[in-house]
Design a protein around this motif. Sequence first.
Motif, short mmCIF file in Angstrom:
data_model
loop_
_atom_site.label_atom_id
_atom_site.label_comp_id
_atom_site.label_asym_id
_atom_site.label_seq_id
_atom_site.Cartn_x
_atom_site.Cartn_y
_atom_site.Cartn_z
N ALA A 63 141.58 14.99 16.86
CA ALA A 63 142.89 15.56 16.57
C ALA A 63 142.78 16.84 15.75
CB ALA A 63 143.76 14.55 15.83
N GLN A 64 141.70 16.94 14.95
CA GLN A 64 141.53 18.10 14.09
C GLN A 64 140.62 19.16 14.71
OE1 GLN A 64 143.02 18.73 11.17
NE2 GLN A 64 144.21 16.87 11.44
N ALA A 65 140.12 18.88 15.93
CA ALA A 65 139.19 19.81 16.56
C ALA A 65 139.84 21.16 16.81
CB ALA A 65 138.69 19.22 17.88
N GLU A 66 139.05 22.20 16.66
CA GLU A 66 139.55 23.55 16.85
C GLU A 66 138.71 24.27 17.89
OE1 GLU A 66 140.38 27.67 14.30
OE2 GLU A 66 139.56 25.89 13.35
N LYS A 67 139.36 24.96 18.79
CA LYS A 67 138.66 25.76 19.78
C LYS A 67 138.21 27.05 19.11
CE LYS A 67 139.27 27.60 24.46
NZ LYS A 67 140.24 27.81 25.55
N ASN A 68 136.91 27.29 19.03
CA ASN A 68 136.39 28.39 18.23
C ASN A 68 136.20 29.68 19.01
OD1 ASN A 68 136.13 26.95 15.76
ND2 ASN A 68 134.38 25.87 16.63
N ALA A 69 136.28 29.64 20.32
CA ALA A 69 136.06 30.85 21.11
C ALA A 69 137.20 31.03 22.10
CB ALA A 69 134.73 30.76 21.85
N PHE A 70 137.63 32.26 22.26
CA PHE A 70 138.69 32.58 23.22
C PHE A 70 138.12 32.58 24.63
CE2 PHE A 70 140.61 36.04 25.76
CZ PHE A 70 141.84 35.44 26.01
N THR A 71 138.77 31.84 25.52
CA THR A 71 138.40 31.81 26.93
C THR A 71 139.62 32.20 27.75
OG1 THR A 71 136.82 30.01 26.55
CG2 THR A 71 137.51 30.41 28.83
N PRO A 72 139.58 33.32 28.44
CA PRO A 72 140.77 33.76 29.19
C PRO A 72 141.11 32.82 30.33
CG PRO A 72 138.88 35.13 29.74
CD PRO A 72 138.45 34.26 28.59
N SER A 73 142.40 32.69 30.58
CA SER A 73 142.86 31.90 31.72
C SER A 73 142.80 32.75 32.98
CB SER A 73 144.30 31.43 31.48
OG SER A 73 144.38 30.63 30.33
N ASP A 74 142.77 32.08 34.13
CA ASP A 74 142.76 32.80 35.40
C ASP A 74 144.08 33.51 35.64
OD1 ASP A 74 140.19 31.90 35.96
OD2 ASP A 74 140.92 30.08 36.95
N CYS A 75 144.03 34.58 36.39
CA CYS A 75 145.24 35.31 36.80
C CYS A 75 145.39 35.18 38.31
CB CYS A 75 145.14 36.78 36.40
SG CYS A 75 145.08 37.04 34.62
N PHE A 76 146.64 35.22 38.79
CA PHE A 76 146.92 35.00 40.20
C PHE A 76 147.90 36.05 40.71
CE2 PHE A 76 145.84 31.03 38.18
CZ PHE A 76 144.95 30.44 39.06
N ASP A 77 147.79 36.34 42.00
CA ASP A 77 148.75 37.26 42.60
C ASP A 77 149.97 36.49 43.08
OD1 ASP A 77 148.11 36.02 45.00
OD2 ASP A 77 146.72 37.60 45.64
N GLU A 78 150.89 37.21 43.78
CA GLU A 78 152.15 36.58 44.19
C GLU A 78 151.94 35.46 45.20
OE1 GLU A 78 151.42 40.36 46.53
OE2 GLU A 78 151.38 39.70 44.44
N ARG A 83 142.85 36.38 41.10
CA ARG A 83 142.49 37.79 41.07
C ARG A 83 141.99 38.15 39.67
NH1 ARG A 83 146.01 40.16 37.85
NH2 ARG A 83 148.20 39.46 37.72
N PRO A 84 141.31 39.30 39.54
CA PRO A 84 140.86 39.73 38.21
C PRO A 84 142.07 40.01 37.31
CG PRO A 84 139.68 40.91 39.93
CD PRO A 84 140.80 40.18 40.61
N CYS A 85 141.96 39.66 36.05
CA CYS A 85 143.04 39.90 35.10
C CYS A 85 143.04 41.37 34.67
CB CYS A 85 142.88 39.02 33.87
SG CYS A 85 143.10 37.26 34.19
N LYS A 86 144.23 41.90 34.47
CA LYS A 86 144.37 43.25 33.94
C LYS A 86 144.10 43.24 32.44
CE LYS A 86 147.99 44.33 37.33
NZ LYS A 86 149.42 44.72 37.49
N ALA A 87 143.78 44.41 31.92
CA ALA A 87 143.49 44.52 30.49
C ALA A 87 144.70 44.10 29.66
CB ALA A 87 143.08 45.95 30.14
N THR A 88 145.90 44.46 30.11
CA THR A 88 147.11 44.10 29.36
C THR A 88 147.33 42.59 29.38
OG1 THR A 88 148.41 44.49 31.38
CG2 THR A 88 148.27 46.30 29.77
#
Length: 284
Positions: A63-78, A83-88
């Motif tokens: 319950a106290q565990a913390e995620k220490n590294a940012f992992t980007p989520s996938d991005c999708f088209d319509e 698809r690759p994620c944009k910088a924004t």
Amino acid sequence: MKHNWRRVAAGAAVVMLGLALSACLLTPGRFTSALDLRRDGRFSFTYSGEIRMLALSKLAEKAQAEKNAFTPSDCFDENMAKRPCKATELAEQRKTWDDERKASADRRARESEQMKALLGGIDPSSPAAAEELATRLRRQAGWKSVIYKGDGLYVVDFSLSGRLDHDFAFPTIERFPMANPFIQLTRRADGSVRVDAPGFGPASGAGNPFTAMMSGAMSEMGGAAGKAPALPTFDGTFTITTDGQVLANNTDEGPQPDPAGQRLAWVLNARSAAAPTALVRLGQ
């Protein structure tokens, strides 16, 4: 989107598990327990076996565990094709992650103070917490042996005798403002004693009303972040012997003859239908 949903689900599960751990501090493991009631008001109670302090277990660590590294989520088209994620988009995800991490840290700090209050000043994150609790129990009447085995698990031997000129509950812990009781004895004005053992109820029902919450939370945590920690094993027996009059009980076989008078017996595990209960009339 799928990964975002899992992140939200995992976060909600951590909150749910934290609430459950706060509400249900103690749970029995493998045990043998007995209660003897005499018509003249004498009683004796024993509990031998395991008690788990959930706040000191791996469940609490989860319950106290913390995620220490940012992992980007996938991005999708319509068309919902990856698809690759944009910088924004990556920047927005990172900001959301940073905000969630800060909120999580603030929440953990609040919950830590709340848990310390529930544990009578003991800090569950301290390496000395488990032995501090064991020391506190050993100096209370009735606790003959208290051995800490790790992962929040204590093996105890408790035995106490006295007169029922007052109500009785087990366990009680010095400086704890509250502890969920395994057993309660309540005196009535007509001389009878009601015995309730909510802590000896089925794992999915009467014994622990927060187990369903914990199971659901850990299921989400397991699906979102790997293998979920297991709930403690619940397996034991509870016996009442008395020379009083058994007015009501929920055993399968009812009162049985015993050298001490009559005997009520329950075999308890996660499949038990209900928590033990009985009503016994004492007095001459």
